[in-house]
Design an enzyme around this catalytic site. Structure first.
Site, short mmCIF file in Angstrom:
data_model
loop_
_atom_site.label_atom_id
_atom_site.label_comp_id
_atom_site.label_asym_id
_atom_site.label_seq_id
_atom_site.Cartn_x
_atom_site.Cartn_y
_atom_site.Cartn_z
CE1 TYR A 237 1.26 -0.22 4.43
CE2 TYR A 237 0.03 1.94 4.38
CZ TYR A 237 0.91 1.14 4.87
OH TYR A 237 1.67 1.31 6.19
CE LYS B 181 3.12 3.69 3.18
NZ LYS B 181 3.30 3.41 4.70
CD GLU C 86 9.97 1.83 10.19
OE1 GLU C 86 10.12 2.66 9.60
OE2 GLU C 86 9.86 0.50 10.05
CG LEU D 282 8.23 2.60 4.67
CD1 LEU D 282 8.16 1.56 3.67
CD2 LEU D 282 7.06 3.29 5.05
N1 PDD Z 1 2.97 5.12 7.52
N2 PDD Z 1 7.59 3.91 8.66
C1 PDD Z 1 6.43 3.30 8.88
C2 PDD Z 1 6.53 1.87 9.61
C3 PDD Z 1 5.36 4.00 8.58
O1 PDD Z 1 4.12 3.29 8.49
C4 PDD Z 1 5.26 5.15 7.92
C5 PDD Z 1 4.19 5.94 7.31
C6 PDD Z 1 6.77 5.85 7.66
C7 PDD Z 1 6.67 7.29 7.33
O2 PDD Z 1 6.69 7.19 5.66
P1 PDD Z 1 6.40 8.33 5.06
O3 PDD Z 1 6.89 9.57 5.29
O4 PDD Z 1 6.04 8.00 3.60
O5 PDD Z 1 4.61 8.72 5.31
C8 PDD Z 1 7.77 5.39 8.26
C9 PDD Z 1 1.77 5.78 6.99
C10 PDD Z 1 1.24 7.10 7.11
C11 PDD Z 1 0.45 4.89 7.23
O6 PDD Z 1 0.85 3.56 7.20
O7 PDD Z 1 -0.45 4.92 7.48
#
Ligand code: PDD
Length: 290
Positions: free
Chosen positions: A39, A153, A185, A209
């Site tokens: 996703y 992701k 993270e 991620l």
């Molecule tokens: N999640 N690490 C993880 C495990 C995450 O799920 C996310 C973001 C990030 C940050 O990624 P980005 O800057 O591309 O949003 C890092 C999204 C927002 C979610 O699962 O809803």
């Protein structure tokens, strides 16, 4: 009725725009059975997607990394995002795109002829509040128990779900995860620290991620004269950092001012955060005015 969800909102499923209440997926979908899918979440401001190219590149990388081939090229994805934003009529919102390996007999290995399921929805999102920006968030450290391909992701998010629940159970906003003593993270965010004015981030490897904010923060750090280093960060360095910050599509950048029950630095959002936050707000203003 689904709590908190507008069942009349329009979603996209396999080529059709439908009411959410009418969108149905087979119980044999491999996303449901195995969590076999990926996703992405694209934030939008005033109805305009923010850093969409980066998000779509990551979506394509995620698909490639688990060998899902979808009959959609880059411009098809762009059209889908634009159409969903248009139909939703929402201003600040997030576009959620999910692709699974599709429907097949339940066998673990990839099916030969399944057609991927492509789903998209848009949900309103509130930008971080003044209170969150000025007072910051709280977080606690937990061990990272997830798999070794966190760079994908994936919709298999059980590890992240348990991590976020650990935050809720501890009465804090986020967790900071560590594997073998080194920072990885948050449950759904990337974590950064600042020490003596230098911004530090963990390596962009298979253990985290790579958030789309990585590239953005790199640009904002450069613009505001903040030195950025990417390297392994030990648990004690986080505990003794001057600043801790998290980034994600929905939380943008926010300071963590209470870590493991203790104030971070002087307990207030720090200078590095303030510079990056200003840059972030400007980037959104520029998008809205473009
Ligand atoms: N999640 N690490 C993880 C495990 C995450 O799920 C996310 C973001 C990030 C940050 O990624 P980005 O800057 O591309 O949003 C890092 C999204 C927002 C979610 O699962 O809803």
């Amino acid at each position: 009725m689904i709590p908190g969800v507008d069942v009349d909102s329009i979603v996209y499923l396999n080529g059709e725009y439908l009411r959410l209440a009418d969108a149905k997926v087979s119980v044999l979908d491999r996303g449901f059975i195995f969590g076999d899918g990926i996703y992405d979440v694209v934030p939008a401001y005033s109805g305009r997607p923010f850093r969409m190219d980066d998000h779509l590149s990551r979506l394509e990388r995620s698909l490639d990394s688990i060998n899902i081939s979808v009959d959609m090229n880059r411009s098809d994805w762009e059209t889908l995002v634009a159409e969903m934003l248009h139909r939703s009529g929402l201003s600040d919102c997030m576009v959620y795109i999910q692709v699974t390996r599709g429907v097949a007999k339940r066998e673990h290995a990839f099916p030969k002829n399944s057609t991927p399921t492509v789903f998209c929805m848009v949900a309103p999102f509130s930008r971080p509040t003044e209170e969150e920006r000025n007072q910051g968030l709280s977080a606690v450290a937990i061990p990272d128990i997830r798999w070794l391909r966190c760079n994908i992701k994936s919709v298999s998010l059980l590890g992240n779900v348990l991590a976020k629940q650990a935050a809720v159970d501890a009465g804090v906003n986020e967790v900071v995860q560590f594997r073998d003593g080194y920072l990885t993270e948050g449950a759904s965010s990337n974590v950064w620290i600042a020490k003596s004015g230098i911004l530090l981030a963990p390596p962009r490897d298979n253990l985290i991620l790579e958030g789309i904010r990585f590239g953005l923060i790199e640009e904002l750090a450069l613009q505001s004269g903040v030195q950025l280093q990417s390297r392994q960060i030990a648990e004690y360095e986080v505990a003794t950092a001057d600043e801790i910050m998290i980034t994600s599509a929905t939380r943008e950048i926010l300071p963590v001012t209470i870590y493991n029950g203790k104030p971070v630095g002087d307990g207030r959002p720090g200078e590095v955060y303030s510079k990056l936050r200003e840059g972030y707000d400007n980037a959104i203003k520029n998008l809205e005015q473009a």
